[in-house]
Design a protein around this motif. Structure first.
Motif, PDB file in Angstrom:
ATOM      1  N   ALA A 129      10.800  16.500  -5.034  1.00 25.97           N
ATOM      2  CA  ALA A 129       9.473  17.011  -5.388  1.00 25.97           C
ATOM      3  C   ALA A 129       8.387  16.029  -4.963  1.00 25.97           C
ATOM      4  O   ALA A 129       7.348  16.423  -4.424  1.00 25.97           O
ATOM      5  CB  ALA A 129       9.390  17.265  -6.888  1.00 25.97           C
ATOM      6  N   LEU A 130       8.640  14.732  -5.171  1.00 25.81           N
ATOM      7  CA  LEU A 130       7.649  13.725  -4.796  1.00 25.81           C
ATOM      8  C   LEU A 130       7.526  13.619  -3.276  1.00 25.81           C
ATOM      9  O   LEU A 130       6.442  13.391  -2.740  1.00 25.81           O
ATOM     10  CB  LEU A 130       8.043  12.378  -5.397  1.00 25.81           C
ATOM     11  N   PRO A 142       0.812  -1.221   0.000  1.00 22.36           N
ATOM     12  CA  PRO A 142       0.000   0.000   0.000  1.00 22.36           C
ATOM     13  C   PRO A 142       0.847   1.273   0.000  1.00 22.36           C
ATOM     14  O   PRO A 142       0.494   2.256  -0.647  1.00 22.36           O
ATOM     15  CB  PRO A 142      -0.826  -0.133   1.282  1.00 22.36           C
ATOM     16  N   ALA A 143       1.978   1.248   0.711  1.00 24.70           N
ATOM     17  CA  ALA A 143       2.839   2.435   0.767  1.00 24.70           C
ATOM     18  C   ALA A 143       3.468   2.729  -0.592  1.00 24.70           C
ATOM     19  O   ALA A 143       3.553   3.883  -1.031  1.00 24.70           O
ATOM     20  CB  ALA A 143       3.918   2.242   1.826  1.00 24.70           C
ATOM     21  N   VAL A 144       3.911   1.665  -1.282  1.00 25.44           N
ATOM     22  CA  VAL A 144       4.519   1.848  -2.603  1.00 25.44           C
ATOM     23  C   VAL A 144       3.457   2.281  -3.610  1.00 25.44           C
ATOM     24  O   VAL A 144       3.702   3.146  -4.454  1.00 25.44           O
ATOM     25  CB  VAL A 144       5.209   0.547  -3.053  1.00 25.44           C
ATOM     26  N   ALA A 145       2.265   1.684  -3.535  1.00 24.05           N
ATOM     27  CA  ALA A 145       1.176   2.075  -4.431  1.00 24.05           C
ATOM     28  C   ALA A 145       0.778   3.531  -4.206  1.00 24.05           C
ATOM     29  O   ALA A 145       0.395   4.224  -5.152  1.00 24.05           O
ATOM     30  CB  ALA A 145      -0.031   1.166  -4.210  1.00 24.05           C
ATOM     31  N   PHE A 146       0.883   4.000  -2.964  1.00 22.31           N
ATOM     32  CA  PHE A 146       0.584   5.398  -2.640  1.00 22.31           C
ATOM     33  C   PHE A 146       1.548   6.334  -3.377  1.00 22.31           C
ATOM     34  O   PHE A 146       1.135   7.342  -3.969  1.00 22.31           O
ATOM     35  CB  PHE A 146       0.681   5.604  -1.130  1.00 22.31           C
ATOM     36  N   VAL A 147       2.821   5.994  -3.375  1.00 19.41           N
ATOM     37  CA  VAL A 147       3.817   6.804  -4.092  1.00 19.41           C
ATOM     38  C   VAL A 147       3.561   6.732  -5.597  1.00 19.41           C
ATOM     39  O   VAL A 147       3.638   7.742  -6.308  1.00 19.41           O
ATOM     40  CB  VAL A 147       5.240   6.326  -3.748  1.00 19.41           C
ATOM     41  N   HIS A 148       3.235   5.531  -6.101  1.00 18.74           N
ATOM     42  CA  HIS A 148       2.963   5.383  -7.535  1.00 18.74           C
ATOM     43  C   HIS A 148       1.764   6.217  -7.961  1.00 18.74           C
ATOM     44  O   HIS A 148       1.763   6.814  -9.045  1.00 18.74           O
ATOM     45  CB  HIS A 148       2.714   3.911  -7.862  1.00 18.74           C
ATOM     46  N   GLU A 149       0.754   6.282  -7.115  1.00 18.99           N
ATOM     47  CA  GLU A 149      -0.440   7.068  -7.437  1.00 18.99           C
ATOM     48  C   GLU A 149      -0.091   8.549  -7.619  1.00 18.99           C
ATOM     49  O   GLU A 149      -0.565   9.201  -8.566  1.00 18.99           O
ATOM     50  CB  GLU A 149      -1.471   6.907  -6.324  1.00 18.99           C
ATOM     51  N   HIS A 150       0.742   9.086  -6.732  1.00 19.07           N
ATOM     52  CA  HIS A 150       1.163  10.487  -6.865  1.00 19.07           C
ATOM     53  C   HIS A 150       2.069  10.678  -8.078  1.00 19.07           C
ATOM     54  O   HIS A 150       1.972  11.688  -8.776  1.00 19.07           O
ATOM     55  CB  HIS A 150       1.886  10.938  -5.596  1.00 19.07           C
ATOM     56  N   LEU A 151       2.944   9.710  -8.327  1.00 18.02           N
ATOM     57  CA  LEU A 151       3.844   9.809  -9.474  1.00 18.02           C
ATOM     58  C   LEU A 151       3.058   9.789 -10.778  1.00 18.02           C
ATOM     59  O   LEU A 151       3.337  10.554 -11.710  1.00 18.02           O
ATOM     60  CB  LEU A 151       4.847   8.658  -9.432  1.00 18.02           C
ATOM     61  N   ALA A 152       2.049   8.915 -10.861  1.00 12.52           N
ATOM     62  CA  ALA A 152       1.248   8.787 -12.080  1.00 12.52           C
ATOM     63  C   ALA A 152       0.412  10.028 -12.358  1.00 12.52           C
ATOM     64  O   ALA A 152       0.004  10.268 -13.492  1.00 12.52           O
ATOM     65  CB  ALA A 152       0.351   7.560 -11.983  1.00 12.52           C
ATOM     66  N   GLY A 191      25.389  22.612 -13.538  1.00 12.89           N
ATOM     67  CA  GLY A 191      26.423  23.225 -12.705  1.00 12.89           C
ATOM     68  C   GLY A 191      27.072  22.211 -11.791  1.00 12.89           C
ATOM     69  O   GLY A 191      27.290  21.062 -12.163  1.00 12.89           O
ATOM     70  N   ARG A 192      27.376  22.641 -10.582  1.00 13.36           N
ATOM     71  CA  ARG A 192      28.070  21.780  -9.643  1.00 13.36           C
ATOM     72  C   ARG A 192      27.155  20.670  -9.128  1.00 13.36           C
ATOM     73  O   ARG A 192      25.944  20.795  -9.092  1.00 13.36           O
ATOM     74  CB  ARG A 192      28.570  22.601  -8.452  1.00 13.36           C
ATOM     75  N   GLY A 193      27.800  19.597  -8.685  1.00 14.55           N
ATOM     76  CA  GLY A 193      27.036  18.494  -8.127  1.00 14.55           C
ATOM     77  C   GLY A 193      26.523  17.539  -9.181  1.00 14.55           C
ATOM     78  O   GLY A 193      26.492  17.844 -10.380  1.00 14.55           O
ATOM     79  N   ARG A 194      26.111  16.383  -8.717  1.00 14.54           N
ATOM     80  CA  ARG A 194      25.586  15.375  -9.625  1.00 14.54           C
ATOM     81  C   ARG A 194      24.149  15.710 -10.031  1.00 14.54           C
ATOM     82  O   ARG A 194      23.374  16.208  -9.196  1.00 14.54           O
ATOM     83  CB  ARG A 194      25.627  14.005  -8.962  1.00 14.54           C
ATOM     84  N   PRO A 195      23.777  15.453 -11.273  1.00 13.16           N
ATOM     85  CA  PRO A 195      22.396  15.736 -11.689  1.00 13.16           C
ATOM     86  C   PRO A 195      21.404  14.842 -10.953  1.00 13.16           C
ATOM     87  O   PRO A 195      21.716  13.721 -10.569  1.00 13.16           O
ATOM     88  CB  PRO A 195      22.405  15.431 -13.194  1.00 13.16           C
ATOM     89  N   ALA A 196      20.217  15.367 -10.731  1.00 18.40           N
ATOM     90  CA  ALA A 196      19.188  14.617 -10.005  1.00 18.40           C
ATOM     91  C   ALA A 196      18.603  13.523 -10.888  1.00 18.40           C
ATOM     92  O   ALA A 196      18.656  13.582 -12.112  1.00 18.40           O
ATOM     93  CB  ALA A 196      18.093  15.564  -9.546  1.00 18.40           C
ATOM     94  N   TRP A 197      17.992  12.516 -10.230  1.00 21.80           N
ATOM     95  CA  TRP A 197      17.269  11.482 -10.951  1.00 21.80           C
ATOM     96  C   TRP A 197      15.833  11.930 -11.175  1.00 21.80           C
ATOM     97  O   TRP A 197      15.227  12.555 -10.294  1.00 21.80           O
ATOM     98  CB  TRP A 197      17.277  10.173 -10.166  1.00 21.80           C
ATOM     99  N   LEU A 198      15.311  11.618 -12.330  1.00 26.05           N
ATOM    100  CA  LEU A 198      13.926  11.933 -12.661  1.00 26.05           C
ATOM    101  C   LEU A 198      13.139  10.632 -12.785  1.00 26.05           C
ATOM    102  O   LEU A 198      13.617   9.662 -13.390  1.00 26.05           O
ATOM    103  CB  LEU A 198      13.844  12.707 -13.974  1.00 26.05           C
ATOM    104  N   TYR A 199      11.912  10.632 -12.252  1.00 28.16           N
ATOM    105  CA  TYR A 199      11.069   9.432 -12.267  1.00 28.16           C
ATOM    106  C   TYR A 199       9.740   9.726 -12.958  1.00 28.16           C
ATOM    107  O   TYR A 199       9.184  10.814 -12.821  1.00 28.16           O
ATOM    108  CB  TYR A 199      10.809   8.949 -10.834  1.00 28.16           C
ATOM    109  N   ARG A 200       9.263   8.726 -13.681  1.00 29.00           N
ATOM    110  CA  ARG A 200       7.979   8.842 -14.360  1.00 29.00           C
ATOM    111  C   ARG A 200       7.241   7.504 -14.237  1.00 29.00           C
ATOM    112  O   ARG A 200       7.838   6.446 -14.381  1.00 29.00           O
ATOM    113  CB  ARG A 200       8.162   9.187 -15.842  1.00 29.00           C
ATOM    114  N   ALA A 201       5.945   7.565 -13.968  1.00 31.04           N
ATOM    115  CA  ALA A 201       5.159   6.347 -13.783  1.00 31.04           C
ATOM    116  C   ALA A 201       4.863   5.669 -15.113  1.00 31.04           C
ATOM    117  O   ALA A 201       4.737   6.317 -16.148  1.00 31.04           O
ATOM    118  CB  ALA A 201       3.850   6.656 -13.057  1.00 31.04           C
ATOM    119  N   ILE A 202       4.745   4.341 -15.079  1.00 29.07           N
ATOM    120  CA  ILE A 202       4.322   3.546 -16.229  1.00 29.07           C
ATOM    121  C   ILE A 202       3.117   2.728 -15.794  1.00 29.07           C
ATOM    122  O   ILE A 202       3.137   2.100 -14.747  1.00 29.07           O
ATOM    123  CB  ILE A 202       5.427   2.585 -16.694  1.00 29.07           C
TER     124      ILE A 202
END
Length: 278
Positions: free
Chosen positions: A48-49, A28-38, A82-93
């Protein structure tokens, strides 16, 4: 009903693909995150998430990793700024597993409505599928723009469409070249995300899937109208036939002879150009 297939228990399981494998292991916790991502229009970062869900970033990261592993999300690096490592981006499928039964039920209801009201259910199914394929192909293009990624250099319209089919759960497999007609490429669609509805209304649902392929191919610059689908054609699969778009790009193709090239102003026939994404 004119389109509904009458079938016995013996022949229903003999031919055609298997059901698409549903997402598993989504708590349920993972599905909750997926719902917001989708619900997001584009790819988003962990921070952001986390702000949307109210969860700690480490918790969101763990849930996102599970979604990526389950095939329910994609992960790509943002452009360096710029400085630092670039962030990861996530998208729901796709959608969480809990919604699968409702989705299948809706597909059956819509197919039944088309069957009752349309003078040509298969043609209407193909037309709907073409629009769907174009929308999905447009989404792929937009995702790449968001992530500042380019399509693979050697990728063809067929490659892009097969990747799209795979992400939807069709699990395409290539048919050996010696078993395929010249100028065509064939694939076995070994899974079907709408298998029950396809058994019940094959002209409509399989028409939608054929239209999906044609719309996607056209949007990626290929000859979509040449594609054909043989539903329930063999044990374990449907058969998809596509134009071989690797022939024109072959380095062994003979060059044009300047002695026989048409003069300026004469027609040289249809140009073999790739159409832009619509």
């Amino acid at each position: 009903m004119k389109n509904r297939r009458d079938r016995s228990d013996s022949d229903s399981a003999a031919l055609g693909p298997e059901p698409a494998v549903p997402q598993t292991g989504l708590t349920p916790a993972v599905a909750f995150v997926h719902e917001h991502l989708a619900a997001q229009a584009g790819a988003v970062t962990i921070s952001a998430l986390a702000a949307m869900t109210g969860l700690h970033q480490n918790t969101v990261r763990e849930h996102l990793d599970q979604l990526v592993e389950a095939g329910a999300a994609t992960k790509s690096k943002a452009a360096s700024s710029g400085r630092g490592r670039p962030a990861w981006l996530y998208r729901a499928i796709g959608s969480p597993r809990k919604g699968a039964s409702e989705y299948l039920g809706l597909a059956s209801v819509l197919a039944a409505q088309i069957d009752r009201t349309s003078p040509n259910p298969r043609a209407d199914g193909i037309a709907a599928g073409i629009d769907w394929g174009r929308d999905l192909a447009r989404g792929v293009a937009e995702m790449r723009v968001d992530a500042e990624e380019a399509a693979p250099a050697e990728s063809t319209a067929t490659d892009e469409t097969l990747a799209l089919l795979d992400s939807l759960g069709f699990a395409p497999e290539p048919v050996p070249a010696e078993a395929t007609d010249a100028g065509r490429r064939s694939f076995r669609l070994t899974r079907c995300p709408l298998l029950e509805a396809a058994h019940e209304y094959p002209d409509i649902v399989c028409g939608v899937h054929l239209g999906l392929v044609r719309g996607s191919l056209e949007s990626f610059g290929g000859p979509g109208a040449d594609s054909e689908l043989e539903p329930f054609s063999e044990p374990g699969a449907c058969r998809l036939h596509l134009h071989d778009d690797t022939v024109a790009d072959s380095p062994t193709a003979p060059a044009a002879d300047p002695q026989t090239a048409p003069a300026s102003g004469e027609s040289a026939g249809p140009a073999a150009t790739r159409k832009p994404l619509k």
